[in-house]
Structure formats: structure tokens, C-alpha cells
Design an enzyme around this catalytic site. Structure first.
Site, PDB file in Angstrom:
ATOM      1  N   ASP A  58       4.736  18.652  -1.126  1.00 32.45           N
ATOM      2  CA  ASP A  58       3.547  17.952  -1.596  1.00 32.45           C
ATOM      3  C   ASP A  58       2.905  18.770  -2.725  1.00 32.45           C
ATOM      4  O   ASP A  58       2.528  19.928  -2.527  1.00 32.45           O
ATOM      5  CB  ASP A  58       2.585  17.817  -0.403  1.00 32.45           C
ATOM      6  CG  ASP A  58       1.305  17.074  -0.755  1.00 32.45           C
ATOM      7  OD1 ASP A  58       1.068  16.797  -1.949  1.00 32.45           O
ATOM      8  OD2 ASP A  58       0.543  16.783   0.185  1.00 32.45           O
ATOM      9  N   SER A 124      -3.023   3.506 -15.400  1.00 30.41           N
ATOM     10  CA  SER A 124      -2.926   2.111 -14.972  1.00 30.41           C
ATOM     11  C   SER A 124      -3.883   1.250 -15.773  1.00 30.41           C
ATOM     12  O   SER A 124      -4.975   1.700 -16.156  1.00 30.41           O
ATOM     13  CB  SER A 124      -3.290   2.025 -13.490  1.00 30.41           C
ATOM     14  OG  SER A 124      -3.490   0.685 -13.105  1.00 30.41           O
ATOM     15  N   TYR A 150      -8.662   3.930  -5.698  1.00 30.28           N
ATOM     16  CA  TYR A 150      -7.389   4.150  -6.402  1.00 30.28           C
ATOM     17  C   TYR A 150      -7.611   4.122  -7.915  1.00 30.28           C
ATOM     18  O   TYR A 150      -7.185   5.007  -8.653  1.00 30.28           O
ATOM     19  CB  TYR A 150      -6.356   3.073  -6.009  1.00 30.28           C
ATOM     20  CG  TYR A 150      -5.243   2.948  -7.009  1.00 30.28           C
ATOM     21  CD1 TYR A 150      -4.209   3.870  -7.040  1.00 30.28           C
ATOM     22  CD2 TYR A 150      -5.238   1.922  -7.972  1.00 30.28           C
ATOM     23  CE1 TYR A 150      -3.201   3.790  -7.996  1.00 30.28           C
ATOM     24  CE2 TYR A 150      -4.243   1.828  -8.921  1.00 30.28           C
ATOM     25  CZ  TYR A 150      -3.226   2.759  -8.925  1.00 30.28           C
ATOM     26  OH  TYR A 150      -2.246   2.678  -9.876  1.00 30.28           O
ATOM     27  N   LYS A 154      -7.454   7.068 -11.226  1.00 27.61           N
ATOM     28  CA  LYS A 154      -6.790   6.982 -12.537  1.00 27.61           C
ATOM     29  C   LYS A 154      -7.800   7.289 -13.653  1.00 27.61           C
ATOM     30  O   LYS A 154      -7.494   8.031 -14.592  1.00 27.61           O
ATOM     31  CB  LYS A 154      -6.160   5.602 -12.732  1.00 27.61           C
ATOM     32  CG  LYS A 154      -5.006   5.300 -11.776  1.00 27.61           C
ATOM     33  CD  LYS A 154      -3.862   6.282 -11.929  1.00 27.61           C
ATOM     34  CE  LYS A 154      -2.692   6.002 -11.007  1.00 27.61           C
ATOM     35  NZ  LYS A 154      -1.699   7.085 -10.976  1.00 27.61           N
TER      36      LYS A 154
HETATM   37  C1  WQD Z   1      -0.785 -10.116  -9.195  1.00 25.41           C
HETATM   38  C2  WQD Z   1      -1.309 -11.534  -9.049  1.00 25.41           C
HETATM   39  C3  WQD Z   1      -2.844 -11.835  -7.226  1.00 25.41           C
HETATM   40  C4  WQD Z   1      -0.021 -11.108  -3.981  1.00 25.41           C
HETATM   41  C5  WQD Z   1      -2.419  -4.361  -8.753  1.00 25.41           C
HETATM   42  C6  WQD Z   1      -3.370  -3.189  -8.885  1.00 25.41           C
HETATM   43  C7  WQD Z   1      -3.035  -2.375 -10.098  1.00 25.41           C
HETATM   44  C8  WQD Z   1      -1.603  -1.942 -10.049  1.00 25.41           C
HETATM   45  C9  WQD Z   1      -0.686  -3.105  -9.856  1.00 25.41           C
HETATM   46  C10 WQD Z   1      -0.654  -0.103  -8.825  1.00 25.41           C
HETATM   47  C11 WQD Z   1      -2.794 -11.581  -8.727  1.00 25.41           C
HETATM   48  C12 WQD Z   1      -1.584 -12.633  -7.020  1.00 25.41           C
HETATM   49  C13 WQD Z   1      -0.573 -11.261  -5.235  1.00 25.41           C
HETATM   50  C14 WQD Z   1       0.082 -12.239  -3.127  1.00 25.41           C
HETATM   51  C15 WQD Z   1      -0.902 -13.596  -4.857  1.00 25.41           C
HETATM   52  N1  WQD Z   1      -1.486  -1.015  -8.976  1.00 25.41           N
HETATM   53  N2  WQD Z   1      -1.008 -12.481  -5.664  1.00 25.41           N
HETATM   54  N3  WQD Z   1      -0.357 -13.443  -3.618  1.00 25.41           N
HETATM   55  O1  WQD Z   1      -3.706  -7.116  -8.623  1.00 25.41           O
HETATM   56  O2  WQD Z   1      -2.723  -7.462 -10.930  1.00 25.41           O
HETATM   57  O3  WQD Z   1      -2.592  -5.232  -9.841  1.00 25.41           O
HETATM   58  O4  WQD Z   1      -1.100  -3.869  -8.733  1.00 25.41           O
HETATM   59  O5  WQD Z   1       0.018   0.609  -8.504  1.00 25.41           O
HETATM   60  O6  WQD Z   1      -3.879  -1.302 -10.147  1.00 25.41           O
HETATM   61  O7  WQD Z   1      -4.697  -3.680  -8.975  1.00 25.41           O
HETATM   62  O8  WQD Z   1      -1.171  -7.048  -9.009  1.00 25.41           O
HETATM   63  O9  WQD Z   1       0.819  -7.881  -7.840  1.00 25.41           O
HETATM   64  O10 WQD Z   1      -1.292  -7.437  -6.508  1.00 25.41           O
HETATM   65  O11 WQD Z   1      -1.217  -9.366  -8.068  1.00 25.41           O
HETATM   66  O12 WQD Z   1      -1.295 -14.712  -5.220  1.00 25.41           O
HETATM   67  O13 WQD Z   1       0.547 -12.162  -1.969  1.00 25.41           O
HETATM   68  O14 WQD Z   1      -0.650 -12.130  -7.923  1.00 25.41           O
HETATM   69  O15 WQD Z   1      -3.964 -12.564  -6.832  1.00 25.41           O
HETATM   70  O16 WQD Z   1      -3.320 -12.681  -9.404  1.00 25.41           O
HETATM   71  P1  WQD Z   1      -2.668  -6.798  -9.605  1.00 25.41           P
HETATM   72  P2  WQD Z   1      -0.659  -7.888  -7.775  1.00 25.41           P
END
Ligand code: WQD
Length: 340
Positions: A58, A124, A150, A154
Site C-alpha cells: 500500500d 477526473s 471521492y 481529486k
Molecule cells: C453514467 C450515466 C447515470 C448506472 C462516475 C463518477 C466519475 C467517474 C466515472 C470514477 C449516468 C447512468 C448509470 C446505472 C444508469 N468516477 N446510469 N444506470 O456518473 O458520469 O461518472 O463514474 O472513477 O467521477 O461520477 O458515470 O457510469 O455512473 O453513469 O442509468 O445503473 O449512466 O445516471 O447518467 P458518471 P456512470
């Protein structure tokens, strides 16, 4: 260069290791396997055709980190190590602040002590919060986090690294702001392997497609977008990995000690658009239902990737169809992810 890849067994780190080796760099991996599997490193060795030096500890441990730098000479560090689940960070903020900041402190202290002056950091798009005009441009000063504790880690890491870079002659830091990484290596042997129920859209889609989950819930279809679902800038992990190589190759030419770069395509895709693209690319149906909005989701967020093109000569090359096809190749060959 001899590159230390911190978090090199993880999703984005592993794909970057393959490209570093292909480009002729020497790679040493450090990973504590908190959210990754040793199998990933074995697969990387198969893909790259050679032994990959690995240190399993770690990075929050400053003594072990110092000992590693004392035992080997690195030309650069790519720092992927960190916790990354937004939801978990809200319920366990101390875990996130401690891990995501302490690992950076250990690394940067050891880099300074041993004269390692190139650092590429995994930031990010979440640093843009909800205040940045779309598409997001790097000049926007991140004064808030769109991703809970989180996201704050960043923002804080960016600030800490900027301060250290400005105070340390020769140190150059590239902050890479990822949009939404998806996809897998075209071989299907390495890919994203979330533990437990996936938080992110693409792993959820592919786990529904492979039969691990019954259906996807689309979080809201009443947003002010073309089809009512949220739009995001999805980027193939292979393009993302190439962005790290481009940053590494251009870091010495940076005229400022620290520089942020968006890594995105500049083209947003909706949730329904992603489902349709996946079904078209794979021929596999993805049952879904419309559910309520998820707290904190922005209607639309995407990159202005022009700085990365102008200064790093990098742009995305892979389509949404490639992202879906490659995700499916990985998921269908590894329905339960990496074996233990
Ligand atoms: C994408 C879209 C959801 C799941 C997040 C973090 C960011 C980064 C990447 C890192 C959104 C929709 C999702 C589901 C859905 N983190 N969705 N049903 O929120 O843009 O970014 O991940 O490591 O910091 O905030 O990505 O993939 O979660 O969502 O409808 O079961 O898909 O609402 O519109 P997001 P995501």
C-alpha cells in the site's frame, strides 16, 4: 524510460502498462490489490510477453514507498492508485481522504528525495462539478466537487500537486482529467472488473447482457436532453491509455510545471444511446426499466479535448461501437471477471 505504474493492476493502469511496454518502456508495477486481482498481472505478462516486476504494498506506507525508490531508479511515475467509488466515498469519507491523499504524499516525497521529476496523475472530470460550462475546458478552476469526497480527493490532489510542482525545480506534473472510461483490451483478456454491484453504466450493461444481473435501471428519462436520459463523454480505455503515453512523451516539453488535460472524445452519448449501441454491436439484448433520477447526476457533461490535441497530439480514435464490442469480448470471456 523506466516507469513506475502505481495501481498498475487496476482497470486503467493495466491497459496503460500494455501500451507502455509496446512503446518500449520498462515498467514496474506497485499495487496493493485492494480493488484489483493478481490474475490481471499474470494476464498482462501474457499480453506483453515478459516478466513484469511487481511490488505488492500500500503506497500509503511511506517507508515501503521510500524503500522502493531507494532500490530502483525510475524516470517517471504514473499514479493511478486510489479508491474510486463515489457512493462509497460519501459513506466512508475518511477512507477516501486518507487513502487518496496519503498515497500521493508518499509517492511525491519519494520522488523528490530521489530526483524523479515526471508525474502523470489520474484526475477526473468530476473536478468540474456542476458549475463548469459545457463542454468542460481546463481553464475552469475546480472549486467544487461533483463526486462527493471521492471528487474532493481529486480536486485536492490537483491542488497539492500544483503547489509541489511550482515549488520543486524540474518537477513536471500532468493532470489527466478522465471523462467516462469504458471498453477493454481488444484481446478480451483484461478489462474492468468491479467488485460487487457495479456503480457505473457500462459494467452494469455488460453484466446484464452476460446474465449476472436481471435488468438495468436507467436513472431518469426526464432530463433536458434529446431523449431525456443523461449524456456523458465515454472514452475507450485504449484511447485513455494512449493519452498517458502522450502525456509522458510531452511532459518534458511542458512550459509550465503543472498542466491539466481533458481526456475525452468531445462527443456526448445518452444512456439510451449507449444501450442501443451495445445491443447493435453485440446482438445481445439489454433489458432495462426507467427508474428515478440518481442524486448528483448532471444532465450532460462532456470534454473539450482540444488542449490535449494541440499540446499532446492526442485524440480519441475509437467509436462507441468499439467500446461496446470490446467490453463484450472481455465480459463474455470472463463472465465473473478475473478468477481469484
Ligand atoms: C453514467 C450515466 C447515470 C448506472 C462516475 C463518477 C466519475 C467517474 C466515472 C470514477 C449516468 C447512468 C448509470 C446505472 C444508469 N468516477 N446510469 N444506470 O456518473 O458520469 O461518472 O463514474 O472513477 O467521477 O461520477 O458515470 O457510469 O455512473 O453513469 O442509468 O445503473 O449512466 O445516471 O447518467 P458518471 P456512470
Amino acid at each position: 524510460m523506466h516507469v513506475l505504474v502505481a495501481g498498475g493492476a487496476g482497470y486503467i493502469g493495466s491497459h496503460t502498462v500494455v501500451q507502455l511496454k509496446r512503446a518500449g518502456h520498462d515498467v514496474t508495477i506497485v499495487d496493493d490489490f485492494d480493488n484489483s486481482k493478481a490474475t490481471a498481472v499474470a494476464r498482462l505478462e501474457e499480453l506483453t510477453g515478459g516478466h513484469l516486476p511487481l511490488h505488492a504494498f500500500d503506497l500509503c506506507d511511506p517507508d515501503k514507498t521510500e524503500a522502493l525508490f531507494a532500490s530502483e531508479r525510475f524516470d517517471a511515475v504514473i499514479h493511478f492508485a486510489g479508491h474510486k467509488a463515489v457512493g462509497e466515498s460519501v459513506s466512508e469519507p475518511l477512507k477516501y481522504y486518507r487513502n487518496n491523499l496519503d498515497s500521493t504524499f508518499s509517492l511525491v516525497r519519494a520522488m523528490k528525495a530521489h530526483g524523479v521529476h515526471r508525474l502523470v496523475f489520474s484526475s477526473s472530470a468530476t473536478v468540474y462539478g456542476d458549475a463548469a460550462p459545457q463542454p468542460c475546458q481546463e481553464e475552469f478552476t475546480p472549486l467544487q466537487s461533483g463526486g462527493g469526497p471521492y471528487g474532493w480527493t481529486k480536486v485536492m490532489n490537483e491542488q497539492i500537486l500544483a503547489d509541489v510542482a511550482r515549488a520543486t525545480p524540474d518537477l513536471k506534473v500532468a493532470l489527466l482529467r478522465y471523462f467516462n472510461p469504458v471498453g477493454a483490451h481488444p484481446s478480451g483478456t483484461i478489462g474492468e472488473d468491479p467488485q460487487g454491484i457495479p456503480n457505473n453504466l457500462m459494467p452494469f450493461i455488460s453484466q446484464v447482457a452476460v446474465g449476472r444481473r436481471e435488468k438495468l435501471t436507467v436513472f431518469g428519462d426526464d432530463y433536458p436532453t434529446a431523449d431525456g436520459t443523461c449524456e456523458r463523454d465515454y472514452i475507450h480505455v485504449e484511447d485513455l491509455a494512449a493519452g498517458h503515453l502522450a502525456a509522458l512523451e510531452h511532459i518534458d516539453a511542458m512550459t509550465e510545471p503543472v498542466r491539466a488535460f481533458n481526456l475525452g472524445s468531445g462527443v456526448p452519448t445518452s444512456v439510451l444511446g449507449m444501450i442501443k449501441a451495445f445491443e447493435a454491436a453485440t446482438g445481445v439484448p439489454v433489458p432495462y426499466e426507467i427508474g428515478p433520477r440518481r442524486d448528483g447526476d448532471l444532465p450532460i457533461t462532456y470534454a473539450d479535448p482540444s488542449r490535449a490535441l494541440a499540446e499532446l497530439g492526442w485524440r480519441t480514435t475509437k467509436s462507441v461501437e468499439d467500446m461496446c464490442a470490446d467490453t463484450w469480448r472481455w465480459q463474455s470471456a470472463n463472465p465473473q471477471g478475473y478468477p481469484d
